[in-house]
Design a protein around this motif. Structure first.
Motif, mmCIF file in Angstrom:
data_model
loop_
_atom_site.group_PDB
_atom_site.id
_atom_site.type_symbol
_atom_site.label_atom_id
_atom_site.label_comp_id
_atom_site.label_asym_id
_atom_site.label_seq_id
_atom_site.Cartn_x
_atom_site.Cartn_y
_atom_site.Cartn_z
ATOM 1 N N VAL A 91 0.853 -1.184 0.000
ATOM 2 C CA VAL A 91 0.000 0.000 0.000
ATOM 3 C C VAL A 91 0.888 1.233 0.000
ATOM 4 C CG1 VAL A 91 -1.782 1.286 1.229
ATOM 5 C CG2 VAL A 91 -1.835 -1.212 1.212
ATOM 6 N N HIS A 92 0.773 2.028 -1.041
ATOM 7 C CA HIS A 92 1.591 3.234 -1.178
ATOM 8 C C HIS A 92 0.702 4.468 -1.030
ATOM 9 C CE1 HIS A 92 3.284 6.493 -3.838
ATOM 10 N NE2 HIS A 92 4.245 6.339 -2.957
ATOM 11 N N LEU A 93 1.197 5.456 -0.280
ATOM 12 C CA LEU A 93 0.467 6.698 -0.047
ATOM 13 C C LEU A 93 1.426 7.862 -0.243
ATOM 14 C CD1 LEU A 93 -2.069 8.209 0.957
ATOM 15 C CD2 LEU A 93 -1.260 7.829 3.291
ATOM 16 N N HIS A 94 1.054 8.806 -1.117
ATOM 17 C CA HIS A 94 1.929 9.936 -1.428
ATOM 18 C C HIS A 94 1.172 11.255 -1.273
ATOM 19 C CE1 HIS A 94 5.091 12.264 -3.448
ATOM 20 N NE2 HIS A 94 4.087 12.919 -4.015
ATOM 21 N N PHE A 95 1.842 12.246 -0.657
ATOM 22 C CA PHE A 95 1.321 13.603 -0.561
ATOM 23 C C PHE A 95 2.321 14.572 -1.184
ATOM 24 C CE2 PHE A 95 -1.085 11.606 2.800
ATOM 25 C CZ PHE A 95 -2.304 12.279 2.800
ATOM 26 N N SER A 96 1.845 15.436 -2.059
ATOM 27 C CA SER A 96 2.607 16.591 -2.527
ATOM 28 C C SER A 96 1.775 17.830 -2.212
ATOM 29 C CB SER A 96 2.897 16.505 -4.025
ATOM 30 O OG SER A 96 3.954 15.616 -4.289
ATOM 31 N N THR A 97 1.939 18.367 -1.008
ATOM 32 C CA THR A 97 1.126 19.465 -0.505
ATOM 33 C C THR A 97 1.999 20.371 0.357
ATOM 34 O OG1 THR A 97 0.511 18.353 1.559
ATOM 35 C CG2 THR A 97 -0.853 17.891 -0.366
ATOM 36 N N HIS A 98 1.372 21.405 0.910
ATOM 37 C CA HIS A 98 2.014 22.179 1.960
ATOM 38 C C HIS A 98 1.917 21.420 3.283
ATOM 39 C CE1 HIS A 98 3.173 25.912 0.075
ATOM 40 N NE2 HIS A 98 1.977 26.079 -0.459
ATOM 41 N N GLY A 99 2.667 21.882 4.285
ATOM 42 C CA GLY A 99 2.593 21.340 5.632
ATOM 43 C C GLY A 99 2.704 22.476 6.633
#
Length: 624
Positions: A91-99
């Protein structure tokens, strides 16, 4: 354990421990609503890149883009991901967002702050009349990860990649950075390093019964996560780009630390001011890889005509304009023809063949790379000074192929300040000053030779990787522990003032000479092997096939702090690097000849016979 939200997290047990299901949920945002207060980033470029890479590796890819990635949308997608995940799944989970940091709401953070990812509808500060929280806190993500690891079990993998940041603000910086230093609903007196605890999350299930989790972070807690201006002309998260590039290479190692080192090598070239970190529950072999022919064979995916074809590989696979290829029959034994790459994108390349071949035969053919000239990135310089000075400097820049003048996303900025000029990094640090404007031509030449050229040289040397010998040198650091030098299992993090020794093993089948070059974070380049000993001779710096040698010198870490790159140059003949390292004249000519695999001219002088060269990279971290 402290991790920073300016990270990319990777559990890398991706291809072999779970033989069944592979799911990738990728979440990216570029344009936040204007009312949210968040600046634009380039998260969708990351998704465009990673989506195809993960599909090539057998993942079913799901993506949430822009407004789809609201807090509610993310929660629903995570719920569905949990429902669909089976025992033994990857299971792969990716975020490209601000933090962003947030005031802790359950007193589980020693510093008083939670860390949060920023969904599409979350504001940078509380809005008037806002009734509910719209950030995705680390506490919530932590519990979801625990549940996933428990459900898919010890033969499964939870792989999280997070390309976000809250360590810096772009208000005074040139370039694109992700996140903000301002915590949500808080006014601290100083910036506090975060305590992101994905790896430390607790479960009632024993660790040996949980899915593997490995965390790969793009930076330390004190660093910024800067977007990378890629060869396709787009901005990407620097670690997302490096990850996609490495996963596209057919020869990467399946071991955690080996893969991590490869990512670090890429980042040392494209983001030298970032220091990636690795934390893992175990140092496992990530998957079993089948033995492959020494050559890499790629299928033809499109046939335009008898002499023009397309293959499903591009920049990410190390392909560039002019790369020479050989065309083989389906059995890989019969050579059908040759050609060169005439056009290339991130994941595709067009080949012009030297002679026509019937389309039916082309569709069954395989392409092998004969030789790939590396397309090294030029140093990007922006001029912000008076017209006469810029004209003089522009002429010097145009004379060097390794430097290009740009308006957007520079790596160096020439600025005019009062009665002088400054060379400035994108983070605002001044690295060179000229305090007079009396002689424009002389000042321009001084700034170019003393300020710009050395940084171009360091920029190019960081990028170089060559393998003409097929020899790998394994390096082990020895650090001083209670007065005794002991080996470190992984590349250590040094403090200024500490000492180390280096052990090298020649794993190849031939005797080799070697040199060690050190590129400091301030771009100063020095030779650390051979040492400056008037009695040393080339034979002192040779390692026989299969030999392990603990080098005699003891090195002491000196300022500045930051990321240092050590290049191991391995050759089958003794060589002299003085032409590569010394003086201002012929700098780019020397470097260019080296990059083109020419071991002659001003780059490297061969002291005997005809030399072949391999170049390897070690990246170390130096702290104050």
């Amino acid at each position: 354990m402290e991790l920073f939200f300016c990270l990319v997290f990777c559990g890398l047990n991706v291809f072999g421990l779970a033989q069944n299901q592979r799911i990738s949920l990728q979440i990216g945002i570029s344009q936040y609503p204007a009312a949210s207060g968040w600046p634009s980033i380039h998260g969708l470029n990351d998704l465009d890149l990673l989506g195809g890479v993960f599909q090539q590796q057998g993942f079913a890819v799901r993506q949430l883009r822009e407004s789809e990635a609201s807090l509610e949308g993310i929660r629903l997608a995570l719920d569905q991901l949990y429902a669909d995940a089976q025992i033994g799944a990857v299971v792969h989970l990716h975020f490209s967002t601000h933090g962003q940091q947030m005031v802790d709401n359950n007193r589980d953070e020693f510093d008083g702050f939670d860390e949060a990812l920023i969904p599409f509808n979350a504001p940078v500060r509380p809005m008037p009349g806002q009734q509910m929280e719209l950030h995705l806190r680390d506490d919530e993500l932590q519990q979801r990860i625990i549940a996933l690891r428990e459900k898919i079990g010890s033969k499964g993998v939870v792989w999280i990649t997070l390309d976000a940041c809250h360590s810096g603000t772009a208000t005074r910086l040139t370039g694109n950075f992700r996140g903000t230093i301002a915590p949500y609903d808080a006014k601290p007196s100083k910036h506090i390093a975060p305590d992101f605890q994905l790896l430390d999350a607790h479960s009632t299930v024993k660790e040996e019964n949980l899915a593997a989790l490995v965390i790969f972070s793009a930076t330390t807690a004190q660093e910024l996560n800067q977007e990378y201006y890629a060869p396709n002309g787009k901005l990407h998260g620097s670690l997302s780009f490096a990850l996609a590039q490495c996963l596209s290479e057919p020869d990467f190692s399946p071991y955690v630390h080996s893969f991590f080192d490869r990512i670090r090598f890429r980042l040392a070239a494209i983001a030298p001011n970032q220091t990636p970190q690795l934390e893992t529950t175990s140092n496992i072999q990530l998957w079993q890889k089948e033995h492959k022919n020494e050559r890499t064979f790629l299928p033809i995916v499109k046939v335009w005509d008898a002499q023009t074809v397309m293959i499903g590989a591009g920049y990410l696979n190390g392909l560039y304009l002019g790369a020479e290829v050989i065309l083989y029959a389906e059995d890989t034994k019969q050579v059908l023809g040759a050609g060169k790459i005439s056009d290339v994108t991130m994941q595709e390349a067009q080949i012009e063949l030297t002679q026509g071949i019937p389309a039916a035969q082309l569709l069954k053919s395989l392409v092998s790379l004969e030789r790939t000239p590396k397309n090294f990135q030029a140093l990007r310089v922006k001029l912000q000074a008076d017209v006469p000075f810029c004209q003089q400097l522009r002429q010097l820049i145009q004379s060097e192929t390794g430097i290009v003048e740009v308006n957007d996303y520079p790596q160096l900025i020439v600025a005019q300040v009062n009665q002088g000029y400054q060379l400035v990094l994108p983070d605002g640090n001044v690295i060179y000053k000229l305090d007079t404007k009396q002689d424009v031509a002389r000042n321009a030449k001084d700034l170019f030779n003393v300020g710009i050229l050395p940084r171009m040289k360091a920029h190019f040397l960081r990028q170089i990787e060559m393998d003409e010998l097929g020899v790998v040198f394994r390096a082990v650091f020895y650090t001083n522990q209670n007065g005794v030098f002991q080996p470190c299992p992984i590349t250590p993090i040094f403090k200024i003032g500490e000492s180390f020794r280096l052990e090298l093993t020649n794993t190849g089948g031939q005797n080799c000479y070697f040199h060690l070059l050190d590129i400091q974070s301030n771009d100063l380049i020095s030779t650390i092997v051979p040492t400056h000993n008037p009695y040393s001779k080339p034979g002192d710096w040779i390692i026989k096939a299969g030999e392990t040698k603990l080098l005699e010198p003891t090195w002491r870490i000196t300022p500045p702090a930051g990321t240092e790159t050590i290049k191991i140059l391995v050759s089958n003949q003794p060589i002299d690097l003085s032409g590569l390292l010394g003086g201002d004249q012929g700098v780019s000519r020397g470097i260019t000849s080296l990059f083109k695999h020419s071991i002659s001219g001003q780059a490297i002088t061969v002291l005997g016979g005809q030399a072949a060269l391999s170049v390897q990279t070690i990246v170390i971290t130096v702290k104050p």
